[in-house]
Design a protein around this motif. Structure first.
Motif, PDB file in Angstrom:
ATOM      1  N   THR A 122       0.728  -1.207  -0.123  1.00 55.22           N
ATOM      2  CA  THR A 122      -0.077  -0.095  -0.026  1.00 55.22           C
ATOM      3  C   THR A 122       0.986   1.277  -0.052  1.00 55.22           C
ATOM      4  OG1 THR A 122       0.067  -0.199   2.470  1.00 55.22           O
ATOM      5  CG2 THR A 122      -1.900  -0.911   1.000  1.00 55.22           C
ATOM      6  N   ILE A 123       1.998   1.336   0.748  1.00 58.99           N
ATOM      7  CA  ILE A 123       2.575   2.421   1.015  1.00 58.99           C
ATOM      8  C   ILE A 123       3.637   2.848  -0.095  1.00 58.99           C
ATOM      9  CG2 ILE A 123       4.465   3.546   2.269  1.00 58.99           C
ATOM     10  CD1 ILE A 123       3.280   2.773   4.785  1.00 58.99           C
ATOM     11  N   ASP A 124       3.904   1.557  -0.745  1.00 60.38           N
ATOM     12  CA  ASP A 124       5.009   1.915  -1.945  1.00 60.38           C
ATOM     13  C   ASP A 124       4.054   2.487  -3.339  1.00 60.38           C
ATOM     14  OD1 ASP A 124       7.096   1.132  -0.467  1.00 60.38           O
ATOM     15  OD2 ASP A 124       7.150  -0.836  -1.533  1.00 60.38           O
ATOM     16  N   GLN A 125       2.782   2.783  -2.983  1.00 58.84           N
ATOM     17  CA  GLN A 125       2.043   3.229  -3.975  1.00 58.84           C
ATOM     18  C   GLN A 125       2.575   4.870  -4.175  1.00 58.84           C
ATOM     19  OE1 GLN A 125       0.252   2.091  -6.360  1.00 58.84           O
ATOM     20  NE2 GLN A 125      -0.359  -0.041  -5.417  1.00 58.84           N
ATOM     21  N   GLY A 126       2.599   5.357  -2.881  1.00 55.08           N
ATOM     22  CA  GLY A 126       3.419   6.822  -2.974  1.00 55.08           C
ATOM     23  C   GLY A 126       4.838   7.060  -3.399  1.00 55.08           C
ATOM     24  N   HIS A 127       5.422   5.949  -3.003  1.00 51.21           N
ATOM     25  CA  HIS A 127       7.050   5.874  -3.466  1.00 51.21           C
ATOM     26  C   HIS A 127       6.827   5.456  -4.876  1.00 51.21           C
ATOM     27  CE1 HIS A 127       8.205   4.563   0.910  1.00 51.21           C
ATOM     28  NE2 HIS A 127       7.632   5.772   0.896  1.00 51.21           N
ATOM     29  N   ASN A 128       6.125   5.124  -5.609  1.00 47.63           N
ATOM     30  CA  ASN A 128       6.216   4.993  -6.937  1.00 47.63           C
ATOM     31  C   ASN A 128       5.948   6.113  -7.583  1.00 47.63           C
ATOM     32  OD1 ASN A 128       6.392   2.157  -6.505  1.00 47.63           O
ATOM     33  ND2 ASN A 128       4.181   1.424  -7.414  1.00 47.63           N
ATOM     34  N   ARG A 129       5.244   7.153  -6.983  1.00 50.39           N
ATOM     35  CA  ARG A 129       5.065   8.398  -7.680  1.00 50.39           C
ATOM     36  C   ARG A 129       6.415   9.122  -7.500  1.00 50.39           C
ATOM     37  NH1 ARG A 129      -0.299   7.388  -5.515  1.00 50.39           N
ATOM     38  NH2 ARG A 129       0.289   8.492  -3.397  1.00 50.39           N
ATOM     39  N   MET A 130       7.082   8.880  -6.413  1.00 51.41           N
ATOM     40  CA  MET A 130       8.374   9.562  -6.338  1.00 51.41           C
ATOM     41  C   MET A 130       9.237   8.847  -7.402  1.00 51.41           C
ATOM     42  SD  MET A 130       9.019   9.568  -2.114  1.00 51.41           S
ATOM     43  CE  MET A 130       8.487  10.750  -0.929  1.00 51.41           C
ATOM     44  N   MET A 131       9.332   7.584  -7.621  1.00 55.01           N
ATOM     45  CA  MET A 131      10.172   7.154  -8.488  1.00 55.01           C
ATOM     46  C   MET A 131       9.848   7.688 -10.003  1.00 55.01           C
ATOM     47  SD  MET A 131      12.082   4.884  -7.084  1.00 55.01           S
ATOM     48  CE  MET A 131      12.655   4.506  -8.820  1.00 55.01           C
ATOM     49  N   GLU A 132       8.675   8.261 -10.094  1.00 49.21           N
ATOM     50  CA  GLU A 132       8.369   8.772 -11.471  1.00 49.21           C
ATOM     51  C   GLU A 132       9.107  10.187 -11.604  1.00 49.21           C
ATOM     52  OE1 GLU A 132       4.799  10.440 -14.225  1.00 49.21           O
ATOM     53  OE2 GLU A 132       4.269   9.276 -12.290  1.00 49.21           O
ATOM     54  N   ARG A 133       9.081  10.949 -10.432  1.00 50.58           N
ATOM     55  CA  ARG A 133       9.962  12.049 -10.356  1.00 50.58           C
ATOM     56  C   ARG A 133      11.300  11.944 -10.468  1.00 50.58           C
ATOM     57  NH1 ARG A 133       7.769  16.436  -5.912  1.00 50.58           N
ATOM     58  NH2 ARG A 133       9.262  17.385  -7.293  1.00 50.58           N
ATOM     59  N   TYR A 134      12.015  10.734  -9.848  1.00 48.97           N
ATOM     60  CA  TYR A 134      13.144  10.612  -9.963  1.00 48.97           C
ATOM     61  C   TYR A 134      13.877  10.276 -11.425  1.00 48.97           C
ATOM     62  CZ  TYR A 134      12.961   9.546  -4.810  1.00 48.97           C
ATOM     63  OH  TYR A 134      12.685   9.702  -3.500  1.00 48.97           O
ATOM     64  N   ALA A 135      12.979   9.420 -12.131  1.00 50.09           N
ATOM     65  CA  ALA A 135      13.302   9.125 -13.341  1.00 50.09           C
ATOM     66  C   ALA A 135      13.282  10.132 -14.493  1.00 50.09           C
ATOM     67  CB  ALA A 135      12.366   7.966 -13.660  1.00 50.09           C
ATOM     68  N   ASP A 136      12.110  11.063 -14.426  1.00 51.79           N
ATOM     69  CA  ASP A 136      11.998  11.985 -15.138  1.00 51.79           C
ATOM     70  C   ASP A 136      13.223  13.237 -15.046  1.00 51.79           C
ATOM     71  OD1 ASP A 136       9.967  11.003 -16.722  1.00 51.79           O
ATOM     72  OD2 ASP A 136       8.879  11.960 -15.435  1.00 51.79           O
ATOM     73  N   ALA A 137      13.831  13.173 -13.647  1.00 52.66           N
ATOM     74  CA  ALA A 137      14.617  14.320 -13.375  1.00 52.66           C
ATOM     75  C   ALA A 137      16.033  13.743 -13.731  1.00 52.66           C
ATOM     76  CB  ALA A 137      14.406  14.889 -11.892  1.00 52.66           C
ATOM     77  N   LEU A 138      16.257  12.587 -13.282  1.00 56.42           N
ATOM     78  CA  LEU A 138      17.787  12.122 -13.532  1.00 56.42           C
ATOM     79  C   LEU A 138      18.153  11.318 -14.398  1.00 56.42           C
ATOM     80  CD1 LEU A 138      17.859  10.949  -9.639  1.00 56.42           C
ATOM     81  CD2 LEU A 138      18.938  13.038 -10.469  1.00 56.42           C
ATOM     82  N   ILE A 139      17.211  10.606 -15.198  1.00 55.60           N
ATOM     83  CA  ILE A 139      17.688   9.667 -16.336  1.00 55.60           C
ATOM     84  C   ILE A 139      17.703  10.645 -17.710  1.00 55.60           C
ATOM     85  CG2 ILE A 139      16.918   7.579 -17.816  1.00 55.60           C
ATOM     86  CD1 ILE A 139      15.911   6.616 -15.345  1.00 55.60           C
ATOM     87  N   ARG A 140      18.616  10.708 -18.311  1.00 54.54           N
ATOM     88  CA  ARG A 140      18.752  12.028 -19.408  1.00 54.54           C
ATOM     89  C   ARG A 140      18.699  11.341 -20.765  1.00 54.54           C
ATOM     90  NH1 ARG A 140      16.591  15.457 -16.946  1.00 54.54           N
ATOM     91  NH2 ARG A 140      17.256  16.839 -18.644  1.00 54.54           N
ATOM     92  N   ASP A 141      19.059   9.832 -20.801  1.00 59.34           N
ATOM     93  CA  ASP A 141      19.497   9.677 -22.047  1.00 59.34           C
ATOM     94  C   ASP A 141      19.313   8.094 -22.195  1.00 59.34           C
ATOM     95  OD1 ASP A 141      22.133   8.713 -21.302  1.00 59.34           O
ATOM     96  OD2 ASP A 141      22.886  10.562 -22.053  1.00 59.34           O
ATOM     97  N   GLU A 142      19.508   7.340 -23.373  1.00 57.22           N
ATOM     98  CA  GLU A 142      19.476   5.960 -23.368  1.00 57.22           C
ATOM     99  C   GLU A 142      20.616   5.307 -22.594  1.00 57.22           C
ATOM    100  OE1 GLU A 142      17.033   2.824 -24.860  1.00 57.22           O
ATOM    101  OE2 GLU A 142      16.903   4.799 -25.039  1.00 57.22           O
ATOM    102  N   ALA A 143      21.833   5.732 -22.567  1.00 56.56           N
ATOM    103  CA  ALA A 143      22.928   5.387 -21.837  1.00 56.56           C
ATOM    104  C   ALA A 143      22.470   5.237 -20.306  1.00 56.56           C
ATOM    105  CB  ALA A 143      24.125   6.056 -21.943  1.00 56.56           C
ATOM    106  N   ASP A 144      21.776   6.398 -19.800  1.00 58.91           N
ATOM    107  CA  ASP A 144      21.466   6.548 -18.599  1.00 58.91           C
ATOM    108  C   ASP A 144      20.208   5.171 -18.262  1.00 58.91           C
ATOM    109  OD1 ASP A 144      22.881   8.474 -17.781  1.00 58.91           O
ATOM    110  OD2 ASP A 144      21.587   9.879 -17.731  1.00 58.91           O
ATOM    111  N   LEU A 145      19.302   5.087 -19.140  1.00 57.07           N
ATOM    112  CA  LEU A 145      18.150   3.989 -18.912  1.00 57.07           C
ATOM    113  C   LEU A 145      18.970   2.999 -19.085  1.00 57.07           C
ATOM    114  CD1 LEU A 145      15.337   3.934 -18.953  1.00 57.07           C
ATOM    115  CD2 LEU A 145      15.247   3.847 -21.524  1.00 57.07           C
TER     116      LEU A 145
END
Length: 243
Positions: A167-190
């Motif tokens: 249940t709680i990790d649902q909120g953490h999943n939304r954090m992961m979305e922000r991390y991914a969009d802010a920190l992953i810049r290109d295919e190499a990062d992915l």
């Protein structure tokens, strides 16, 4: 980038669900004692995660630093989750008196060590893959796993760790979305993050399987003497009595 990461996660998640320990559970062939031992190892693993997440931020540079506050908030919310795993261990009949002072099984140490290795020796950005696996797996599989646990005789009162993360990790999943969009810049990062995600899934299944094996044929626990006796040296022959 987040949507691409979710696509990369699906085959990794599928491999984890097909892994031997998860298959034992979902097919009803896992015993309560085996699950109890898994919870003991989950305790050891989860205890280190808040500090590991904070450690990753030491290497954030430039715009990456925009995520430091959120990482700290996320890490703080994880503090105490290890106690849920230990509570479940006790609810299933385990004696937790000495568990915090024992070393984890080798496979658990390998999973923990990988997180530190990823941050220190590979690329700290890859830590997102480690975190992504831990956060998204319970939200996708938790409900099904809890139902499988009920079928093998695990009471709801011994599922506090899994229920909390489902249940709680649902909120953490939304954090992961922000991390991914802010920190992953290109295919190499992915690619870096995906590799860490795949490695974490494999090592987590190994931790679970070694716990199952230990429940079947318990090994002598390794005592963590640095934590038990930080201010004195204890002769080898007297260690067990001191513990």
């Amino acid at each position: 980038m987040f949507e691409s990461l979710k696509e990369r996660f699906q085959p990794i998640f599928a491999d984890f669900i097909r892994s031997e320990p998860v298959s034992l559970l979902t097919s009803g062939r896992m015993t309560v004692a085996e699950y109890r031992t898994i919870m003991r190892e989950v305790f050891h693993h989860t205890r280190e995660n808040p500090q590991l997440q904070v450690l990753a931020t030491v290497y954030f540079k430039g715009r990456q630093r925009d995520m430091v506050r959120m990482f700290f908030k996320h890490a703080a919310s994880e503090i105490g989750h290890d106690q849920l795993a230990l509570n479940d261990y006790v609810a299933l009949g385990g004696d937790a008196t000495d568990v915090p002072y024992q070393n984890p099984l080798p496979a658990t140490t390998a999973l923990l060590a990988y997180g530190f290795y990823q941050i220190y020796n590979l690329n700290p950005l890859g830590y997102l893959g480690y975190l992504f696996f831990l956060e998204f797996t319970p939200t996708q599989s938790g409900a099904g796993m809890m139902e499988a646990l009920r079928k093998i005789g695990v009471p709801d009162g011994a599922m506090t760790f899994l229920r909390d993360h489902t249940t709680i990790d649902q909120g953490h999943n939304r954090m992961m979305e922000r991390y991914a969009d802010a920190l992953i810049r290109d295919e190499a990062d992915l690619d870096r993050v995906s590799y860490a995600m795949k490695t974490t899934g494999y090592l987590y299944s190994q931790m679970m399987m070694q716990a199952v094996e230990d429940a079947r044929a318990p090994a002598e626990p390794g005592w963590n003497w640095e934590e038990l006796n930080a201010d004195r040296i204890v002769p080898t022959e007297s260690r067990r009595s001191v513990a």
